[in-house]
Design an enzyme around this catalytic site. Structure first.
Site, mmCIF file in Angstrom:
data_model
loop_
_atom_site.group_PDB
_atom_site.id
_atom_site.type_symbol
_atom_site.label_atom_id
_atom_site.label_comp_id
_atom_site.label_asym_id
_atom_site.label_seq_id
_atom_site.Cartn_x
_atom_site.Cartn_y
_atom_site.Cartn_z
ATOM 1 N N HIS A 100 -1.902 -3.012 70.159
ATOM 2 C CA HIS A 100 -2.058 -4.385 69.676
ATOM 3 C C HIS A 100 -1.784 -4.463 68.163
ATOM 4 O O HIS A 100 -1.027 -5.324 67.706
ATOM 5 C CB HIS A 100 -3.490 -4.838 70.011
ATOM 6 C CG HIS A 100 -3.859 -6.194 69.501
ATOM 7 N ND1 HIS A 100 -3.790 -7.329 70.287
ATOM 8 C CD2 HIS A 100 -4.312 -6.613 68.291
ATOM 9 C CE1 HIS A 100 -4.182 -8.375 69.566
ATOM 10 N NE2 HIS A 100 -4.504 -7.968 68.358
ATOM 11 N N GLU A 101 -2.381 -3.552 67.399
ATOM 12 C CA GLU A 101 -2.202 -3.584 65.937
ATOM 13 C C GLU A 101 -0.774 -3.211 65.541
ATOM 14 O O GLU A 101 -0.199 -3.809 64.626
ATOM 15 C CB GLU A 101 -3.217 -2.668 65.245
ATOM 16 C CG GLU A 101 -4.682 -3.088 65.417
ATOM 17 C CD GLU A 101 -4.966 -4.525 64.950
ATOM 18 O OE1 GLU A 101 -4.244 -5.042 64.084
ATOM 19 O OE2 GLU A 101 -5.903 -5.144 65.497
ATOM 20 N N HIS B 237 1.308 -6.232 65.924
ATOM 21 C CA HIS B 237 1.162 -7.167 64.795
ATOM 22 C C HIS B 237 2.109 -6.779 63.657
ATOM 23 O O HIS B 237 2.780 -7.627 63.072
ATOM 24 C CB HIS B 237 -0.270 -7.129 64.249
ATOM 25 C CG HIS B 237 -1.238 -8.050 64.952
ATOM 26 N ND1 HIS B 237 -0.935 -9.350 65.286
ATOM 27 C CD2 HIS B 237 -2.527 -7.860 65.346
ATOM 28 C CE1 HIS B 237 -1.987 -9.913 65.869
ATOM 29 N NE2 HIS B 237 -2.972 -9.025 65.933
ATOM 30 N N GLU C 217 -2.033 -13.540 68.521
ATOM 31 C CA GLU C 217 -2.908 -12.587 69.210
ATOM 32 C C GLU C 217 -2.408 -12.312 70.627
ATOM 33 O O GLU C 217 -2.340 -11.159 71.059
ATOM 34 C CB GLU C 217 -4.341 -13.126 69.256
ATOM 35 C CG GLU C 217 -5.038 -13.127 67.912
ATOM 36 C CD GLU C 217 -4.929 -11.785 67.214
ATOM 37 O OE1 GLU C 217 -4.980 -10.743 67.905
ATOM 38 O OE2 GLU C 217 -4.768 -11.763 65.993
HETATM 39 ZN ZN LIG Z 1 -5.017 -9.062 66.604
#
Ligand SMILES: [Zn+2]
Length: 259
Positions: free
Chosen positions: A125-126, A129, A190
């Site tokens: 997830h990071e 980003h 997100e």
């Molecule tokens: Zn996030």
């Protein structure tokens, strides 16, 4: 009237020049920072964090664990060549963040409570980003809002490109030092990071079912803990994101199975 028209023209020019198509998602993004500056901005911001937070760890067992999982994921990501760096912040907080250019931090409470596969979901997830340039996009949005408020002052006061970027790096660094809470990612960013991050973890050989499992566990920990769950408060509701991940699970499992 003429001045107003001039400002409008300047802003329109900037807006059209700054809209780029993300090569991973195909989504149009408004970003004022060139991709070539992500590394410098992120590194400068990370140094700011290291300087101002005494709990940053760059070696030790936890760091090695995060680095081992993180590197396995970024190797199969869309940007394996970024200067990836993984740090641990030794604080009892459920949080993680990513800076432009691939600088990733995970807080110790997160590490202590998660299995390797769940941690892979966080790191996927990071990493997403950073790869999707969400930090740069957030800063650009804030900048545009400020420009809209300050109007003429900002246009007239605009300094050279170098000075502007130096100011930006300082702002980004202080935001990162605060765990980026001042500038949460939007809900769509997100969900985008969940989707792309789950693809990365599946490619790396981590069972993508752990992504949904992670958010269920986070919801439980959130209920039980009295601390500030920043990682959660800036994110969409757990139910919604779990439903989204579950909905696309066949796609993720196919990637996991077809490695
Ligand atoms: Zn996030």
């Amino acid at each position: 009237m003429r001045i107003k028209a001039f400002i409008a023209a300047c802003m329109a020019l900037c807006l059209s020049a700054c809209v780029t198509t993300n090569e991973v998602t195909g989504r149009s993004q408004f970003i004022t920072i060139p991709a070539s500056q992500d590394e410098e901005l992120g590194l400068q911001a990370l140094n700011e964090v290291k300087k101002s937070n005494g709990n940053v760890r760059t070696s030790g067992r936890d760091v090695e664990r995060v680095r081992r999982i993180g590197e396995r994921i970024v190797r199969v990501s869309d940007k394996p060549d970024l200067n990836w760096e993984f740090i641990v912040i030794d604080e009892p907080v459920l949080n993680a963040w990513a800076l432009p250019g691939g600088k990733v931090a995970v807080y110790s409470k997160m590490i202590d409570n998660l299995t390797d596969e769940e941690l892979a979901a966080v790191l996927g997830h990071e990493a997403a980003h950073a790869i999707l340039r969400h930090g740069a996009e957030q800063v650009s949005r804030a900048q545009a809002q400020q420009l809209a408020i300050v109007g003429l002052g900002a246009v007239v006061g605009a300094t050279t490109e170098n000075e502007k970027n130096a100011q930006l790096a300082v702002a980004l660094g202080s935001m990162a030092a605060q765990g980026f809470v001042a500038l949460p990612h939007s809900r769509n960013m997100e969900l985008e990071a969940d989707h792309v991050g789950t693809i990365y973890m599946a490619r790396a050989g981590y069972n993508p079912r752990a992504a949904a499992q992670l958010w269920r566990k986070m919801a439980r920990l959130k209920e039980g803990g009295g601390d500030q769950p920043t990682f959660l408060s800036t994110h969409p509701s757990d139910d919604k994101r779990i439903a989204r991940i579950e909905g696309r699970m066949p796609e993720y499992l196919a990637i996991y199975g077809n490695r």
